[in-house]
Design an enzyme around this catalytic site. Structure first.
Site, PDB file in Angstrom:
ATOM      1  N   ASN A  86       0.845  -1.189   0.000  1.00  0.00           N
ATOM      2  CA  ASN A  86       0.000   0.000   0.000  1.00  0.00           C
ATOM      3  C   ASN A  86       0.883   1.243   0.000  1.00  0.00           C
ATOM      4  O   ASN A  86       1.843   1.321   0.773  1.00  0.00           O
ATOM      5  CB  ASN A  86      -0.914  -0.001   1.227  1.00  0.00           C
ATOM      6  CG  ASN A  86      -1.894  -1.161   1.206  1.00  0.00           C
ATOM      7  OD1 ASN A  86      -2.392  -1.539   0.150  1.00  0.00           O
ATOM      8  ND2 ASN A  86      -2.155  -1.745   2.364  1.00  0.00           N
ATOM      9  N   GLY A  92      -4.051   3.417   1.183  1.00  0.00           N
ATOM     10  CA  GLY A  92      -4.399   2.820   2.481  1.00  0.00           C
ATOM     11  C   GLY A  92      -3.189   2.480   3.329  1.00  0.00           C
ATOM     12  O   GLY A  92      -3.264   1.613   4.203  1.00  0.00           O
ATOM     13  N   GLN A  93      -2.058   3.154   3.077  1.00  0.00           N
ATOM     14  CA  GLN A  93      -0.861   2.879   3.880  1.00  0.00           C
ATOM     15  C   GLN A  93      -0.993   3.503   5.262  1.00  0.00           C
ATOM     16  O   GLN A  93      -1.178   4.720   5.381  1.00  0.00           O
ATOM     17  CB  GLN A  93       0.397   3.425   3.182  1.00  0.00           C
ATOM     18  CG  GLN A  93       1.677   3.023   3.911  1.00  0.00           C
ATOM     19  CD  GLN A  93       2.942   3.526   3.226  1.00  0.00           C
ATOM     20  OE1 GLN A  93       2.876   4.291   2.254  1.00  0.00           O
ATOM     21  NE2 GLN A  93       4.082   3.103   3.739  1.00  0.00           N
ATOM     22  N   HIS A  99       6.462  -1.979   3.293  1.00  0.00           N
ATOM     23  CA  HIS A  99       6.198  -3.381   3.623  1.00  0.00           C
ATOM     24  C   HIS A  99       5.342  -4.014   2.540  1.00  0.00           C
ATOM     25  O   HIS A  99       4.548  -3.341   1.894  1.00  0.00           O
ATOM     26  CB  HIS A  99       5.533  -3.513   4.997  1.00  0.00           C
ATOM     27  CG  HIS A  99       4.279  -2.696   5.153  1.00  0.00           C
ATOM     28  ND1 HIS A  99       4.311  -1.348   5.421  1.00  0.00           N
ATOM     29  CD2 HIS A  99       2.969  -3.038   5.075  1.00  0.00           C
ATOM     30  CE1 HIS A  99       3.068  -0.888   5.504  1.00  0.00           C
ATOM     31  NE2 HIS A  99       2.229  -1.894   5.292  1.00  0.00           N
ATOM     32  N   HIS A 101       2.644  -7.148   1.961  1.00  0.00           N
ATOM     33  CA  HIS A 101       1.779  -8.138   2.603  1.00  0.00           C
ATOM     34  C   HIS A 101       1.803  -9.421   1.759  1.00  0.00           C
ATOM     35  O   HIS A 101       1.570  -9.357   0.545  1.00  0.00           O
ATOM     36  CB  HIS A 101       0.326  -7.653   2.643  1.00  0.00           C
ATOM     37  CG  HIS A 101       0.098  -6.381   3.407  1.00  0.00           C
ATOM     38  ND1 HIS A 101      -0.552  -6.364   4.634  1.00  0.00           N
ATOM     39  CD2 HIS A 101       0.386  -5.087   3.124  1.00  0.00           C
ATOM     40  CE1 HIS A 101      -0.642  -5.104   5.055  1.00  0.00           C
ATOM     41  NE2 HIS A 101      -0.088  -4.305   4.157  1.00  0.00           N
TER      42      HIS A 101
HETATM   43  P1  5GP Z   1      -0.724  -0.893   5.752  1.00  0.00           P
HETATM   44  O1  5GP Z   1      -2.158  -0.474   5.693  1.00  0.00           O
HETATM   45  O2  5GP Z   1       0.185   0.210   6.244  1.00  0.00           O
HETATM   46  O3  5GP Z   1      -0.265  -1.514   4.471  1.00  0.00           O
HETATM   47  O4  5GP Z   1      -0.715  -2.079   6.792  1.00  0.00           O
HETATM   48  C1  5GP Z   1      -0.028  -2.079   7.996  1.00  0.00           C
HETATM   49  C2  5GP Z   1      -0.192  -3.454   8.589  1.00  0.00           C
HETATM   50  O5  5GP Z   1       0.657  -3.560   9.709  1.00  0.00           O
HETATM   51  C3  5GP Z   1      -1.623  -3.763   9.076  1.00  0.00           C
HETATM   52  O6  5GP Z   1      -2.099  -4.934   8.415  1.00  0.00           O
HETATM   53  C4  5GP Z   1      -1.456  -3.942  10.579  1.00  0.00           C
HETATM   54  O7  5GP Z   1      -2.296  -4.966  11.094  1.00  0.00           O
HETATM   55  C5  5GP Z   1       0.019  -4.283  10.726  1.00  0.00           C
HETATM   56  N1  5GP Z   1       0.621  -3.831  11.969  1.00  0.00           N
HETATM   57  C6  5GP Z   1       0.582  -2.557  12.457  1.00  0.00           C
HETATM   58  N2  5GP Z   1       1.271  -2.486  13.614  1.00  0.00           N
HETATM   59  C7  5GP Z   1       1.772  -3.720  13.839  1.00  0.00           C
HETATM   60  C8  5GP Z   1       2.577  -4.267  14.888  1.00  0.00           C
HETATM   61  O8  5GP Z   1       2.979  -3.603  15.841  1.00  0.00           O
HETATM   62  N3  5GP Z   1       2.890  -5.593  14.791  1.00  0.00           N
HETATM   63  C9  5GP Z   1       2.464  -6.374  13.756  1.00  0.00           C
HETATM   64  N4  5GP Z   1       2.847  -7.650  13.761  1.00  0.00           N
HETATM   65  N5  5GP Z   1       1.713  -5.889  12.746  1.00  0.00           N
HETATM   66  C10 5GP Z   1       1.358  -4.577  12.797  1.00  0.00           C
END
Ligand code: 5GP
Ligand code: ZN
Length: 110
Positions: A86, A92-93, A99, A101
Site C-alpha cells: 500500500n 491505504g498505507q 512493507h 503483505h
Molecule cells: P498498511 O495499511 O500500512 O499496508 O498495513 C499495515 C499493517 O501492519 C496492518 O495490516 C497492521 O495490522 C500491521 N501492523 C501494524 N502495527 C503492527 C505491529 O505492531 N505488529 C504487527 N505484527 N503488525 C502490525
C-alpha cells in the site's frame, strides 16, 4: 524516529518472526486478514515504494524472491496467494515503513 516497524526490526517490540536475514525481516501481521498474513520489510527505513531508489534494487528483488520462497515453504504456492504494498493515503498505507503483505491460505476477495 517513531517507527513501529523499525522497533520490531531492532527487537524493541515483539513480533512473530517468520524469516530474517541481513537485509529483510518477515513477521506475522498482528491483525491477519487471511490464514497466512505475513509482512516483509526492508531493515533499512524506506517510507514507501516511491521512496525507494536505484540503490534499493537488489534488496527489493531479494525481498520479492523471499516472499515466493516463504509461500513455497508454507505450501500455499500451488493454490496461490497475493502480494500487496500500500502506498500513501489513497493506497491505504497506515505504517510508513515500506512493507509487502503476503496473503493466502484461502480464496481471496478483492
Ligand atoms: P498498511 O495499511 O500500512 O499496508 O498495513 C499495515 C499493517 O501492519 C496492518 O495490516 C497492521 O495490522 C500491521 N501492523 C501494524 N502495527 C503492527 C505491529 O505492531 N505488529 C504487527 N505484527 N503488525 C502490525
Ligand atoms: Zn521504519
Amino acid at each position: 524516529m517513531d517507527c513501529i516497524f523499525c522497533k520490531i526490526i531492532k527487537k524493541e517490540i515483539p513480533a512473530d518472526i517468520v524469516y530474517e536475514d541481513d537485509q529483510i525481516l518477515a513477521f506475522k501481521d498482528r491483525a491477519p486478514s487471511a490464514p497466512v498474513h505475513i509482512l516483509f520489510v526492508p531493515k533499512k527505513h524506506i517510507q514507501s515504494l516511491v521512496h525507494a531508489d536505484k540503490g534499493d534494487e537488489s534488496m527489493l528483488g531479494h525481498l520479492l524472491l523471499s516472499i515466493a520462497e516463504t509461500a513455497k515453504k508454507l505450501g500455499i504456492d500451488e493454490r496461490g496467494f497475493r502480494v500487496v504494498t500500500n502506498n500513501g493515503k489513497d493506497g491505504g498505507q497506515i505504517v510508513h515503513h515500506l512493507h509487502f503483505h503476503l496473503l493466502g491460505g484461502k480464496k481471496l476477495g478483492w
